[in-house]
Design an enzyme around this catalytic site. Sequence first.
Site, short mmCIF file in Angstrom:
data_model
loop_
_atom_site.label_atom_id
_atom_site.label_comp_id
_atom_site.label_asym_id
_atom_site.label_seq_id
_atom_site.Cartn_x
_atom_site.Cartn_y
_atom_site.Cartn_z
N SER A 24 20.97 -37.89 3.40
CA SER A 24 20.67 -39.33 3.21
C SER A 24 21.78 -40.11 2.71
O SER A 24 21.66 -41.09 2.75
CB SER A 24 19.39 -39.26 2.65
OG SER A 24 19.56 -38.74 1.38
N HIS A 157 -5.81 -74.85 18.56
CA HIS A 157 -5.41 -74.53 19.95
C HIS A 157 -4.13 -75.26 20.60
O HIS A 157 -3.98 -75.11 21.83
CB HIS A 157 -6.58 -74.82 21.02
CG HIS A 157 -7.98 -74.37 20.34
ND1 HIS A 157 -8.69 -73.21 20.86
CD2 HIS A 157 -8.91 -75.05 19.66
CE1 HIS A 157 -9.87 -73.19 20.13
NE2 HIS A 157 -10.08 -74.45 19.39
N SER A 278 25.02 -74.05 24.38
CA SER A 278 24.86 -73.29 25.51
C SER A 278 26.20 -73.48 26.34
O SER A 278 26.94 -74.28 26.26
CB SER A 278 23.93 -73.82 26.79
OG SER A 278 24.20 -73.28 27.96
N LYS A 284 22.31 -78.60 25.99
CA LYS A 284 21.37 -77.84 24.96
C LYS A 284 22.04 -77.69 23.37
O LYS A 284 22.97 -77.65 23.20
CB LYS A 284 21.61 -76.24 25.49
CG LYS A 284 20.96 -76.12 26.93
CD LYS A 284 19.52 -76.01 26.96
CE LYS A 284 19.23 -74.64 26.88
NZ LYS A 284 17.63 -74.20 26.84
N ASN A 286 20.10 -75.06 20.96
CA ASN A 286 19.14 -74.01 20.83
C ASN A 286 18.72 -73.68 19.42
O ASN A 286 19.45 -73.66 18.76
CB ASN A 286 19.52 -72.86 21.49
CG ASN A 286 19.31 -73.12 23.11
OD1 ASN A 286 18.86 -73.94 23.69
ND2 ASN A 286 20.59 -72.59 23.79
N GLU A 291 14.30 -68.83 16.29
CA GLU A 291 13.99 -67.79 17.17
C GLU A 291 14.00 -66.36 16.31
O GLU A 291 12.98 -65.47 16.61
CB GLU A 291 14.51 -67.94 18.41
CG GLU A 291 14.31 -69.02 19.48
CD GLU A 291 15.29 -69.34 20.38
OE1 GLU A 291 16.23 -70.00 20.28
OE2 GLU A 291 15.15 -68.85 21.64
N TYR A 318 5.94 -33.99 -3.46
CA TYR A 318 7.14 -34.45 -2.93
C TYR A 318 7.40 -33.51 -1.49
O TYR A 318 7.23 -32.31 -1.50
CB TYR A 318 8.48 -34.43 -3.28
CG TYR A 318 9.79 -34.96 -2.72
CD1 TYR A 318 10.06 -35.96 -2.82
CD2 TYR A 318 10.41 -33.87 -2.13
CE1 TYR A 318 11.16 -36.50 -2.04
CE2 TYR A 318 11.58 -34.27 -1.28
CZ TYR A 318 11.90 -35.40 -1.14
OH TYR A 318 12.98 -36.09 -0.53
N GLN A 323 12.02 -38.89 2.32
CA GLN A 323 13.51 -39.32 2.35
C GLN A 323 13.46 -40.38 3.58
O GLN A 323 14.40 -41.26 3.50
CB GLN A 323 14.44 -38.29 2.79
CG GLN A 323 15.72 -38.87 2.90
CD GLN A 323 17.02 -37.50 2.79
OE1 GLN A 323 16.86 -36.63 1.80
NE2 GLN A 323 17.15 -37.20 4.07
N1 ARG Z 1 17.43 -37.30 -0.94
C1 ARG Z 1 16.23 -37.19 -1.36
C2 ARG Z 1 15.19 -38.34 -0.98
O1 ARG Z 1 15.74 -39.25 -0.53
C3 ARG Z 1 16.15 -36.91 -2.82
C4 ARG Z 1 14.95 -35.93 -3.36
C5 ARG Z 1 15.11 -34.76 -2.73
N2 ARG Z 1 14.43 -33.84 -3.40
C6 ARG Z 1 14.10 -32.35 -2.99
N3 ARG Z 1 13.14 -31.87 -3.46
N4 ARG Z 1 14.61 -32.06 -1.80
O2 ARG Z 1 14.18 -38.25 -1.01
#
Ligand code: ARG
Length: 459
Positions: A24, A157, A278, A284, A286, A291, A318, A323
């Site tokens: 991550s 409406h 444009s 134009k 825009n 948007e 957990y 993650q």
């Molecule tokens: N990178 C993990 C997350 O974002 C951190 C927690 C990891 N914990 C574990 N028990 N593997 O959730």
Amino acid sequence: GANSMWGGRFAGGVDAIMEAINASIGFDKRLYAQDIAGSRAHAAMLAAQGIITEADQQAIDAGLAQVKAEIEAGTFQFSTALEDIHMNVEARLKQIIGEPAGRLHTARSRNDQVAVDFRLWVRDQADAAIEGIDKLMRAFLAQAEAGADWVMPGFTHLQTAQPVTWGHHMLAYVEMLGRDKSRFQDARKRMNESPLGAAALAGTSFPIDRHATARALGFDRPTANSLDSVSDRDFALEFLGAASICAMHLSRFAEELVIWSSAQFRFVKLSDAFTTGSSIMPQKKNPDAAELIRAKLARILGATVALFTVMKGLALTYSKDMQEDKEQVFDAADNLMLGLAAMEGMVKDMTANRDSLAAAAASGFSTATDLADWLVRELNLPFRDAHHVTGSLVARAEAKGCDLPDLTLDEMQSEHPGITPAVYDVLGVDNSVRSRVSYGGTAPDNVRAQVARWKEILG
Ligand code: ARG
């Protein structure tokens, strides 16, 4: 080779694909400041409780300060093999200070660590949202004050309904944004509890002081249940919920700006700063920013649905599924802040076209309700009868190709003999809006009073 953080149980390394799906660090490096703040608070508490020595704590603290400086200087080497920000920081700390680095993780787990880091991050974003909304409210308020008595058509409406004032329309958004702001304030209060010290899931046998770390990190108190602490992502969901509602409001005004800035409406002129041209059509201008703001809700709501779907059905506590919370919230927060800022710029810069607004307000038989009300008030007709008489007059005007005030008294009286010339007073749009004095109504005096009220609230 085996991972240095848990290598004891493992003989070999992981597959490259495993590393790719597991890591991550590519996104959670955004939590580096929160991670380091949490670790410094944890280490200080461990030392105060006599769990680690003062010397180790000082080494850890100085080392973490250096890690932070390296990250901010862009010299830090992030490693995918080290998975996430928590292990990247700790591994570097070990390179810098050696053995004491290994004592930092006493009475802690990545489960409570990531929970505290992410709460701190979302808390900052709630504050940023509150600030962004506040600024946008002020921009709407300035528009409302300038045009408290400018008439424009009110729609249902998207058909002309009754005349309203520009100020009243602007204040409608101030009300919406006021609720949005309070949703973030409310969510912030609930999220402001520290999960640090819940450890993996069950708490710890070390004599830690969770109240001290909670205080040090600006939390109101520690969370009360260790299982809940590491498995709860309500704070992120509430943030996303509040963000979705706010983005929905922005999207509605964005839609109005797209319509209002068209050649057919010409209600507002958007500034050059928030429009594009444009490459082929020279005329134009825009409303791209509007948007894009209109579209932002798509991804913010998408993030909300994604996180709900990740969390549903997860047995306590957990699971690595969690993650997947961060990218959703990061993206939603970034886009909400951008949308708020862009909308603030557009609202500040836009110029209402008073003449177009007034002309539109007077067309489309917008004062038909005023005429029906007059028949009730002056001739004591039941409202249903008055509605019928007025409907006939509208049909007459339509056939004649004119508006209600252009009908002659004779024409009026042929639908009801009791009608007098006084009726023409209520057919004017200025009189119409001035008469809507019921609390919350569009009368300019009401608008001025509400502007004053909001000024006081916003300070
Ligand atoms: N990178 C993990 C997350 O974002 C951190 C927690 C990891 N914990 C574990 N028990 N593997 O959730």
